[in-house]
Design a protein around this motif. Structure first.
Motif, PDB file in Angstrom:
ATOM      1  N   VAL A 237       3.422 -19.442   3.417  1.00 61.05           N
ATOM      2  CA  VAL A 237       2.784 -19.337   4.732  1.00 61.05           C
ATOM      3  C   VAL A 237       3.728 -19.856   5.811  1.00 61.05           C
ATOM      4  O   VAL A 237       3.864 -19.263   6.887  1.00 61.05           O
ATOM      5  CB  VAL A 237       1.457 -20.113   4.758  1.00 61.05           C
ATOM      6  N   GLN A 238       4.420 -20.959   5.513  1.00 66.40           N
ATOM      7  CA  GLN A 238       5.362 -21.534   6.484  1.00 66.40           C
ATOM      8  C   GLN A 238       6.486 -20.546   6.802  1.00 66.40           C
ATOM      9  O   GLN A 238       6.936 -20.448   7.950  1.00 66.40           O
ATOM     10  CB  GLN A 238       5.949 -22.826   5.921  1.00 66.40           C
ATOM     11  N   ARG A 239       6.937 -19.806   5.809  1.00 63.44           N
ATOM     12  CA  ARG A 239       7.989 -18.822   6.046  1.00 63.44           C
ATOM     13  C   ARG A 239       7.499 -17.689   6.951  1.00 63.44           C
ATOM     14  O   ARG A 239       8.249 -17.186   7.793  1.00 63.44           O
ATOM     15  CB  ARG A 239       8.489 -18.262   4.709  1.00 63.44           C
ATOM     16  N   VAL A 240       6.238 -17.300   6.778  1.00 65.36           N
ATOM     17  CA  VAL A 240       5.679 -16.271   7.656  1.00 65.36           C
ATOM     18  C   VAL A 240       5.576 -16.800   9.082  1.00 65.36           C
ATOM     19  O   VAL A 240       5.927 -16.104  10.041  1.00 65.36           O
ATOM     20  CB  VAL A 240       4.302 -15.791   7.146  1.00 65.36           C
ATOM     21  N   LEU A 241       5.111 -18.035   9.246  1.00 67.66           N
ATOM     22  CA  LEU A 241       5.038 -18.637  10.575  1.00 67.66           C
ATOM     23  C   LEU A 241       6.417 -18.642  11.242  1.00 67.66           C
ATOM     24  O   LEU A 241       6.551 -18.326  12.434  1.00 67.66           O
ATOM     25  CB  LEU A 241       4.504 -20.066  10.487  1.00 67.66           C
TER      26      LEU A 241
ATOM     27  N   VAL B  67      10.524 -11.790   6.339  1.00 67.21           N
ATOM     28  CA  VAL B  67      10.098 -13.127   5.957  1.00 67.21           C
ATOM     29  C   VAL B  67      11.068 -13.651   4.916  1.00 67.21           C
ATOM     30  O   VAL B  67      11.331 -12.989   3.904  1.00 67.21           O
ATOM     31  CB  VAL B  67       8.657 -13.118   5.397  1.00 67.21           C
ATOM     32  N   GLU B  68      11.622 -14.811   5.160  1.00 66.74           N
ATOM     33  CA  GLU B  68      12.604 -15.411   4.266  1.00 66.74           C
ATOM     34  C   GLU B  68      12.054 -15.506   2.843  1.00 66.74           C
ATOM     35  O   GLU B  68      10.942 -15.965   2.617  1.00 66.74           O
ATOM     36  CB  GLU B  68      12.951 -16.816   4.760  1.00 66.74           C
ATOM     37  N   GLY B  69      12.834 -15.021   1.899  1.00 71.76           N
ATOM     38  CA  GLY B  69      12.443 -15.134   0.492  1.00 71.76           C
ATOM     39  C   GLY B  69      11.425 -14.113   0.047  1.00 71.76           C
ATOM     40  O   GLY B  69      11.008 -14.133  -1.120  1.00 71.76           O
ATOM     41  N   ALA B  70      10.982 -13.214   0.916  1.00 75.48           N
ATOM     42  CA  ALA B  70       9.974 -12.235   0.537  1.00 75.48           C
ATOM     43  C   ALA B  70      10.612 -11.149  -0.330  1.00 75.48           C
ATOM     44  O   ALA B  70      11.785 -10.799  -0.156  1.00 75.48           O
ATOM     45  CB  ALA B  70       9.354 -11.601   1.767  1.00 75.48           C
TER      46      ALA B  70
END
Length: 394
Positions: free
Chosen positions: A369-373, A389-392
Protein backbone atom coordinates in the motif's frame (compact mmCIF):
# COMPACT_ATOMS: atom_id res chain seq x y z
CA UNK A 1 -9.95 -25.59 34.80
CA UNK A 2 -7.17 -23.01 34.58
CA UNK A 3 -7.83 -19.50 33.29
CA UNK A 4 -6.37 -18.39 29.94
CA UNK A 5 -3.07 -16.52 30.20
CA UNK A 6 -3.05 -12.74 30.25
CA UNK A 7 -1.71 -10.83 27.25
CA UNK A 8 -0.29 -7.57 28.55
CA UNK A 9 -0.66 -4.71 26.08
CA UNK A 10 1.03 -1.32 25.85
CA UNK A 11 -0.89 1.21 23.74
CA UNK A 12 1.34 3.97 22.42
CA UNK A 13 -0.83 6.97 21.56
CA UNK A 14 -3.51 8.49 23.77
CA UNK A 15 -5.64 10.23 21.14
CA UNK A 16 -8.68 9.24 19.10
CA UNK A 17 -7.16 6.04 17.70
CA UNK A 18 -5.65 5.01 21.04
CA UNK A 19 -9.11 5.31 22.57
CA UNK A 20 -10.64 3.17 19.82
CA UNK A 21 -7.99 0.48 20.20
CA UNK A 22 -8.42 0.50 23.98
CA UNK A 23 -12.14 -0.12 23.56
CA UNK A 24 -11.38 -3.07 21.28
CA UNK A 25 -8.81 -4.60 23.65
CA UNK A 26 -11.32 -4.39 26.52
CA UNK A 27 -14.17 -5.83 24.47
CA UNK A 28 -12.74 -8.67 22.34
CA UNK A 29 -12.57 -11.46 24.95
CA UNK A 30 -16.03 -10.61 26.30
CA UNK A 31 -17.73 -11.60 23.03
CA UNK A 32 -15.26 -13.97 21.36
CA UNK A 33 -13.57 -17.09 22.71
CA UNK A 34 -9.86 -16.31 23.00
CA UNK A 35 -6.98 -18.38 24.34
CA UNK A 36 -5.44 -15.31 25.99
CA UNK A 37 -7.11 -12.45 27.82
CA UNK A 38 -5.90 -8.97 26.82
CA UNK A 39 -5.08 -6.49 29.56
CA UNK A 40 -4.12 -2.89 28.87
CA UNK A 41 -1.07 -2.66 31.09
CA UNK A 42 -0.03 0.86 30.15
CA UNK A 43 -1.06 3.79 27.97
CA UNK A 44 1.73 5.97 26.59
CA UNK A 45 1.19 9.61 25.67
CA UNK A 46 3.17 12.84 25.42
CA UNK A 47 1.60 14.88 28.23
CA UNK A 48 1.74 13.29 31.70
CA UNK A 49 -1.47 14.75 33.11
CA UNK A 50 -3.58 14.18 30.01
CA UNK A 51 -2.20 10.67 29.57
CA UNK A 52 -3.01 9.79 33.18
CA UNK A 53 -6.58 11.01 32.64
CA UNK A 54 -6.85 9.06 29.39
CA UNK A 55 -5.47 5.91 31.05
CA UNK A 56 -8.29 6.01 33.59
CA UNK A 57 -10.85 6.65 30.86
CA UNK A 58 -9.48 3.94 28.55
CA UNK A 59 -9.15 1.30 31.28
CA UNK A 60 -5.34 1.11 31.29
CA UNK A 61 -3.62 0.04 34.51
CA UNK A 62 -0.91 2.69 34.25
CA UNK A 63 0.24 5.70 32.24
CA UNK A 64 3.65 6.69 30.90
CA UNK A 65 5.28 9.33 28.72
CA UNK A 66 8.31 7.17 27.84
CA UNK A 67 7.56 4.64 25.14
CA UNK A 68 11.15 3.39 25.10
CA UNK A 69 11.00 2.40 28.77
CA UNK A 70 7.64 0.72 28.23
CA UNK A 71 8.79 -1.23 25.16
CA UNK A 72 11.78 -2.53 27.13
CA UNK A 73 9.65 -3.83 30.00
CA UNK A 74 9.79 -7.60 30.42
CA UNK A 75 6.11 -7.81 31.38
CA UNK A 76 4.80 -6.30 28.11
CA UNK A 77 3.72 -8.80 25.44
CA UNK A 78 2.18 -6.52 22.79
CA UNK A 79 2.96 -3.01 21.61
CA UNK A 80 -0.01 -1.36 19.90
CA UNK A 81 1.11 1.73 17.95
CA UNK A 82 -1.52 4.45 17.56
CA UNK A 83 0.76 7.42 16.94
CA UNK A 84 1.29 9.63 13.86
CA UNK A 85 3.18 7.94 11.04
CA UNK A 86 6.54 9.60 11.68
CA UNK A 87 7.09 7.39 14.76
CA UNK A 88 5.76 4.07 13.46
CA UNK A 89 9.08 2.70 12.20
CA UNK A 90 11.13 3.65 15.26
CA UNK A 91 8.66 2.22 17.76
CA UNK A 92 8.06 -0.92 15.71
CA UNK A 93 11.75 -1.71 15.28
CA UNK A 94 12.36 -1.25 19.00
CA UNK A 95 9.36 -3.40 19.92
CA UNK A 96 10.30 -6.27 17.62
CA UNK A 97 13.90 -6.15 18.85
CA UNK A 98 12.55 -6.41 22.40
CA UNK A 99 10.52 -9.51 21.50
CA UNK A 100 7.07 -7.91 21.45
CA UNK A 101 4.19 -8.59 19.11
CA UNK A 102 3.25 -5.44 17.19
CA UNK A 103 -0.03 -4.01 15.97
CA UNK A 104 0.68 -0.80 14.01
CA UNK A 105 -1.92 1.63 12.73
CA UNK A 106 -2.10 2.50 9.06
CA UNK A 107 -0.43 3.65 6.94
CA UNK A 108 2.49 1.47 7.94
CA UNK A 109 5.02 4.33 7.73
CA UNK A 110 5.60 7.71 6.13
CA UNK A 111 7.90 6.37 3.42
CA UNK A 112 8.58 3.23 1.44
CA UNK A 113 12.07 3.07 2.94
CA UNK A 114 10.73 2.96 6.50
CA UNK A 115 7.99 0.50 5.54
CA UNK A 116 10.55 -1.85 4.05
CA UNK A 117 12.71 -1.61 7.18
CA UNK A 118 9.67 -2.72 9.15
CA UNK A 119 9.01 -5.63 6.77
CA UNK A 120 12.61 -6.82 7.15
CA UNK A 121 12.42 -6.59 10.95
CA UNK A 122 9.17 -8.54 11.05
CA UNK A 123 10.57 -11.25 8.78
CA UNK A 124 13.59 -11.56 11.08
CA UNK A 125 11.26 -12.29 14.02
CA UNK A 126 9.03 -15.11 12.70
CA UNK A 127 7.81 -16.06 16.18
CA UNK A 128 6.30 -12.60 16.64
CA UNK A 129 3.04 -11.36 15.13
CA UNK A 130 3.33 -8.06 13.24
CA UNK A 131 0.11 -6.71 11.74
CA UNK A 132 -0.99 -3.39 10.24
CA UNK A 133 -4.33 -1.98 11.35
CA UNK A 134 -6.46 -1.68 8.24
CA UNK A 135 -9.58 -2.20 10.33
CA UNK A 136 -12.18 -1.80 7.58
CA UNK A 137 -11.26 -5.29 6.38
CA UNK A 138 -13.02 -6.56 9.50
CA UNK A 139 -16.37 -4.97 8.65
CA UNK A 140 -18.60 -8.06 8.21
CA UNK A 141 -20.05 -6.82 4.90
CA UNK A 142 -16.60 -6.34 3.37
CA UNK A 143 -15.46 -9.70 4.75
CA UNK A 144 -18.48 -11.27 3.04
CA UNK A 145 -17.59 -9.45 -0.17
CA UNK A 146 -14.12 -10.94 0.03
CA UNK A 147 -15.63 -14.42 0.40
CA UNK A 148 -17.80 -13.87 -2.69
CA UNK A 149 -14.85 -12.68 -4.78
CA UNK A 150 -12.62 -15.52 -3.57
CA UNK A 151 -15.35 -18.06 -4.40
CA UNK A 152 -15.41 -16.78 -7.98
CA UNK A 153 -18.90 -15.32 -7.76
CA UNK A 154 -17.79 -12.16 -9.59
CA UNK A 155 -15.76 -13.98 -12.23
CA UNK A 156 -12.98 -12.03 -13.93
CA UNK A 157 -12.49 -8.67 -12.19
CA UNK A 158 -12.77 -5.78 -14.64
CA UNK A 159 -13.50 -2.56 -12.76
CA UNK A 160 -12.77 -1.20 -9.28
CA UNK A 161 -14.28 2.11 -8.11
CA UNK A 162 -13.37 3.45 -4.70
CA UNK A 163 -14.21 6.68 -2.93
CA UNK A 164 -13.41 7.84 0.57
CA UNK A 165 -15.16 11.13 1.26
CA UNK A 166 -15.06 13.18 4.46
CA UNK A 167 -15.82 16.85 5.12
CA UNK A 168 -14.21 17.78 8.44
CA UNK A 169 -11.73 20.12 6.71
CA UNK A 170 -14.28 21.83 4.44
CA UNK A 171 -14.21 25.02 6.53
CA UNK A 172 -11.05 26.99 5.61
CA UNK A 173 -10.85 28.14 9.23
CA UNK A 174 -10.84 24.61 10.64
CA UNK A 175 -7.65 24.54 12.74
CA UNK A 176 -4.29 23.06 11.91
CA UNK A 177 -3.68 19.56 13.33
CA UNK A 178 -0.84 17.07 12.96
CA UNK A 179 -2.70 15.47 10.04
CA UNK A 180 -1.88 18.60 8.02
CA UNK A 181 1.86 18.41 8.72
CA UNK A 182 3.78 16.34 6.17
CA UNK A 183 6.64 15.69 8.59
CA UNK A 184 4.29 13.93 11.01
CA UNK A 185 1.57 12.54 8.72
CA UNK A 186 3.58 11.67 5.62
CA UNK A 187 0.78 12.85 3.34
CA UNK A 188 -2.71 14.24 3.78
CA UNK A 189 -5.98 12.78 2.59
CA UNK A 190 -4.04 10.33 0.44
CA UNK A 191 -2.35 8.50 3.31
CA UNK A 192 -5.01 9.15 5.94
CA UNK A 193 -8.04 7.72 4.15
CA UNK A 194 -6.92 6.93 0.60
CA UNK A 195 -4.70 4.21 2.05
CA UNK A 196 -7.83 2.41 3.25
CA UNK A 197 -9.30 2.42 -0.27
CA UNK A 198 -6.06 1.09 -1.74
CA UNK A 199 -5.83 -1.71 0.81
CA UNK A 200 -9.49 -2.64 0.46
CA UNK A 201 -9.32 -2.70 -3.32
CA UNK A 202 -6.24 -4.92 -3.44
CA UNK A 203 -7.52 -7.22 -0.68
CA UNK A 204 -11.00 -7.63 -2.17
CA UNK A 205 -9.85 -8.13 -5.74
CA UNK A 206 -6.87 -10.29 -4.81
CA UNK A 207 -4.82 -8.23 -7.28
CA UNK A 208 -2.03 -5.71 -6.78
CA UNK A 209 -2.11 -2.23 -8.28
CA UNK A 210 0.70 -1.98 -10.82
CA UNK A 211 0.53 1.61 -12.11
CA UNK A 212 -1.31 4.88 -11.41
CA UNK A 213 -2.03 8.27 -12.97
CA UNK A 214 -2.83 10.83 -10.29
CA UNK A 215 -3.83 14.35 -9.28
CA UNK A 216 -3.53 15.88 -5.82
CA UNK A 217 -4.70 19.29 -4.62
CA UNK A 218 -4.34 21.47 -1.55
CA UNK A 219 -7.32 23.85 -1.54
CA UNK A 220 -6.59 25.61 1.77
CA UNK A 221 -2.90 26.40 2.09
CA UNK A 222 -2.86 27.73 5.67
CA UNK A 223 -5.01 27.24 8.76
CA UNK A 224 -5.27 28.76 12.25
CA UNK A 225 -3.27 27.27 15.10
CA UNK A 226 -5.14 24.66 17.12
CA UNK A 227 -6.40 25.77 20.54
CA UNK A 228 -8.32 22.66 21.60
CA UNK A 229 -8.32 19.17 20.08
CA UNK A 230 -11.82 17.77 19.47
CA UNK A 231 -12.14 14.49 17.59
CA UNK A 232 -10.16 14.61 14.35
CA UNK A 233 -10.08 18.41 14.34
CA UNK A 234 -10.70 20.99 17.03
CA UNK A 235 -11.14 24.69 17.73
CA UNK A 236 -9.08 27.81 17.16
CA UNK A 237 -9.46 31.19 18.84
CA UNK A 238 -10.44 34.24 16.81
CA UNK A 239 -7.39 35.84 15.22
CA UNK A 240 -5.07 32.91 15.85
CA UNK A 241 -1.86 32.83 13.85
CA UNK A 242 -1.94 30.52 10.86
CA UNK A 243 0.32 27.65 9.79
CA UNK A 244 1.13 26.43 6.31
CA UNK A 245 -0.59 23.21 5.26
CA UNK A 246 2.02 20.89 3.78
CA UNK A 247 -0.15 17.97 2.64
CA UNK A 248 -2.87 17.33 0.08
CA UNK A 249 -6.56 18.04 0.68
CA UNK A 250 -7.72 15.72 -2.08
CA UNK A 251 -6.36 13.00 -4.33
CA UNK A 252 -7.74 11.26 -7.40
CA UNK A 253 -6.13 8.60 -9.55
CA UNK A 254 -6.73 5.89 -12.07
CA UNK A 255 -5.02 2.55 -11.64
CA UNK A 256 -4.20 -0.66 -13.44
CA UNK A 257 -4.27 -4.00 -11.63
CA UNK A 258 -2.05 -7.00 -12.21
CA UNK A 259 -4.93 -9.09 -13.55
CA UNK A 260 -5.96 -6.47 -16.11
CA UNK A 261 -8.67 -4.62 -14.20
CA UNK A 262 -8.81 -0.83 -14.16
CA UNK A 263 -9.53 1.28 -11.10
CA UNK A 264 -10.75 4.78 -10.27
CA UNK A 265 -9.99 6.21 -6.81
CA UNK A 266 -10.99 9.44 -5.07
CA UNK A 267 -10.17 10.62 -1.56
CA UNK A 268 -10.94 13.94 0.08
CA UNK A 269 -11.57 15.48 3.48
CA UNK A 270 -13.44 18.38 1.84
CA UNK A 271 -16.54 16.68 0.38
CA UNK A 272 -19.10 18.90 2.10
CA UNK A 273 -21.87 16.82 3.67
CA UNK A 274 -20.00 13.51 3.56
CA UNK A 275 -18.96 12.54 7.06
CA UNK A 276 -17.38 9.14 6.39
CA UNK A 277 -18.43 7.82 3.00
CA UNK A 278 -16.05 4.91 2.42
CA UNK A 279 -17.32 3.27 -0.76
CA UNK A 280 -16.18 0.58 -3.14
CA UNK A 281 -17.71 -1.22 -6.10
CA UNK A 282 -16.16 -4.10 -8.02
CA UNK A 283 -17.53 -5.34 -11.34
CA UNK A 284 -16.66 -8.73 -12.75
CA UNK A 285 -17.72 -10.91 -15.66
CA UNK A 286 -20.21 -12.83 -13.50
CA UNK A 287 -21.34 -10.25 -10.98
CA UNK A 288 -20.68 -7.16 -8.90
CA UNK A 289 -20.47 -6.06 -5.27
CA UNK A 290 -21.04 -2.58 -3.87
CA UNK A 291 -20.42 -1.28 -0.34
CA UNK A 292 -20.83 2.05 1.43
CA UNK A 293 -19.67 2.40 5.03
CA UNK A 294 -22.50 4.85 5.68
CA UNK A 295 -24.66 1.70 5.41
CA UNK A 296 -22.05 -0.58 6.91
CA UNK A 297 -24.36 -3.52 7.69
CA UNK A 298 -25.38 -3.88 4.05
CA UNK A 299 -23.71 -5.36 0.98
CA UNK A 300 -25.16 -5.06 -2.50
CA UNK A 301 -24.54 -8.10 -4.69
CA UNK A 302 -25.44 -8.57 -8.35
CA UNK A 303 -25.34 -12.11 -9.76
CA UNK A 304 -25.23 -12.05 -13.56
CA UNK A 305 -25.97 -15.78 -13.67
CA UNK A 306 -29.50 -15.24 -12.33
CA UNK A 307 -32.33 -15.69 -14.86
CA UNK A 308 -32.77 -12.53 -16.94
CA UNK A 309 -36.14 -11.75 -15.40
CA UNK A 310 -34.75 -11.92 -11.87
CA UNK A 311 -31.52 -9.98 -12.26
CA UNK A 312 -30.77 -6.94 -10.14
CA UNK A 313 -28.69 -5.84 -7.17
CA UNK A 314 -29.83 -7.56 -4.00
CA UNK A 315 -29.35 -6.00 -0.58
CA UNK A 316 -27.79 -8.43 1.87
CA UNK A 317 -28.18 -7.40 5.48
CA UNK A 318 -24.92 -8.77 6.89
CA UNK A 319 -26.10 -9.58 10.42
CA UNK A 320 -26.87 -13.30 10.22
CA UNK A 321 -24.90 -15.82 12.31
CA UNK A 322 -23.55 -17.26 9.05
CA UNK A 323 -21.87 -13.97 8.20
CA UNK A 324 -18.26 -13.16 9.19
CA UNK A 325 -17.92 -12.24 12.90
CA UNK A 326 -21.68 -11.71 13.32
CA UNK A 327 -22.48 -14.83 15.39
CA UNK A 328 -20.59 -13.43 18.40
CA UNK A 329 -22.79 -10.35 18.64
CA UNK A 330 -26.51 -9.64 18.54
CA UNK A 331 -29.62 -11.33 17.13
CA UNK A 332 -30.03 -11.10 13.35
CA UNK A 333 -30.92 -7.61 12.17
CA UNK A 334 -29.31 -5.85 15.15
CA UNK A 335 -26.54 -3.99 13.35
CA UNK A 336 -22.91 -3.35 14.26
CA UNK A 337 -20.95 -0.08 14.24
CA UNK A 338 -17.57 1.48 13.49
CA UNK A 339 -15.99 0.17 16.70
CA UNK A 340 -16.74 -3.48 15.93
CA UNK A 341 -14.17 -3.64 13.12
CA UNK A 342 -11.48 -2.79 15.66
CA UNK A 343 -12.73 -5.49 18.02
CA UNK A 344 -12.60 -8.04 15.19
CA UNK A 345 -9.07 -6.86 14.43
CA UNK A 346 -8.01 -7.60 18.01
CA UNK A 347 -9.71 -11.01 17.87
CA UNK A 348 -7.77 -12.00 14.75
CA UNK A 349 -4.55 -10.55 16.13
CA UNK A 350 -4.80 -12.44 19.44
CA UNK A 351 -5.68 -15.68 17.67
CA UNK A 352 -2.65 -15.27 15.43
CA UNK A 353 -0.51 -15.01 18.57
CA UNK A 354 -2.03 -17.96 20.40
CA UNK A 355 -2.59 -20.30 17.44
CA UNK A 356 0.34 -19.29 15.26
CA UNK A 357 -1.94 -18.59 12.30
CA UNK A 358 -1.03 -16.32 9.40
CA UNK A 359 -1.84 -12.70 10.08
CA UNK A 360 -3.27 -10.26 7.54
CA UNK A 361 -2.65 -7.52 6.64
CA UNK A 362 0.99 -8.35 7.20
CA UNK A 363 3.67 -5.71 7.13
CA UNK A 364 4.50 -6.90 3.61
CA UNK A 365 0.93 -6.24 2.46
CA UNK A 366 0.93 -2.84 4.15
CA UNK A 367 4.25 -1.95 2.49
CA UNK A 368 2.62 -2.63 -0.88
CA UNK A 369 0.00 0.00 0.00
CA UNK A 370 2.87 2.37 0.85
CA UNK A 371 4.38 1.79 -2.59
CA UNK A 372 1.07 2.69 -4.24
CA UNK A 373 0.85 5.86 -2.14
CA UNK A 374 4.37 6.80 -3.24
CA UNK A 375 3.52 6.17 -6.90
CA UNK A 376 0.42 8.36 -6.61
CA UNK A 377 2.45 11.25 -5.21
CA UNK A 378 5.15 10.75 -7.84
CA UNK A 379 2.60 10.74 -10.67
CA UNK A 380 0.85 13.86 -9.34
CA UNK A 381 4.18 15.68 -9.07
CA UNK A 382 5.01 14.83 -12.70
CA UNK A 383 1.82 16.03 -14.37
CA UNK A 384 -0.24 12.85 -13.87
CA UNK A 385 2.08 10.69 -15.95
CA UNK A 386 1.29 6.98 -15.67
CA UNK A 387 3.71 5.75 -13.01
CA UNK A 388 4.64 2.17 -12.20
CA UNK A 389 4.28 1.00 -8.61
CA UNK A 390 7.68 0.00 -7.28
CA UNK A 391 8.06 -3.76 -7.06
CA UNK A 392 4.75 -4.47 -8.79
CA UNK A 393 4.57 -7.45 -11.17
CA UNK A 394 4.93 -6.47 -14.81
Amino acid sequence: MSSPPVLRVAIVGAGFMGKMHAHAWRTAHRFFSLDAIPEIAVLVGRDAARTADAAREFGALAASTDWREVVARADIDVVDICTPGDTHAEITLAALAAGKHVLCEKPLANSVVDAERMVVAAAAAPDLVAMCGFSYRRTPALSLARELVTAGRLGEIRHVRAQYLQDWLSDPDAPFTWRLDRERAGSGTLGDIGAHSIDTAQWLSGERITAVSALTRTFVTDRPELTEQVGLGGRAVQGASRRDVTVDDAAAFTATFAGGAIGVFEATRMATGRRNANRIEINGSRGSISFDFERLNELEFYDATDPAGEQGFRRIQVTEPEHPYAAAWWPAGHGLGYEHGFTHQIVDFVRAITAGTTVSPSFAEAAQVQRVLAAVEDSAARGSIMTAVEGAPS
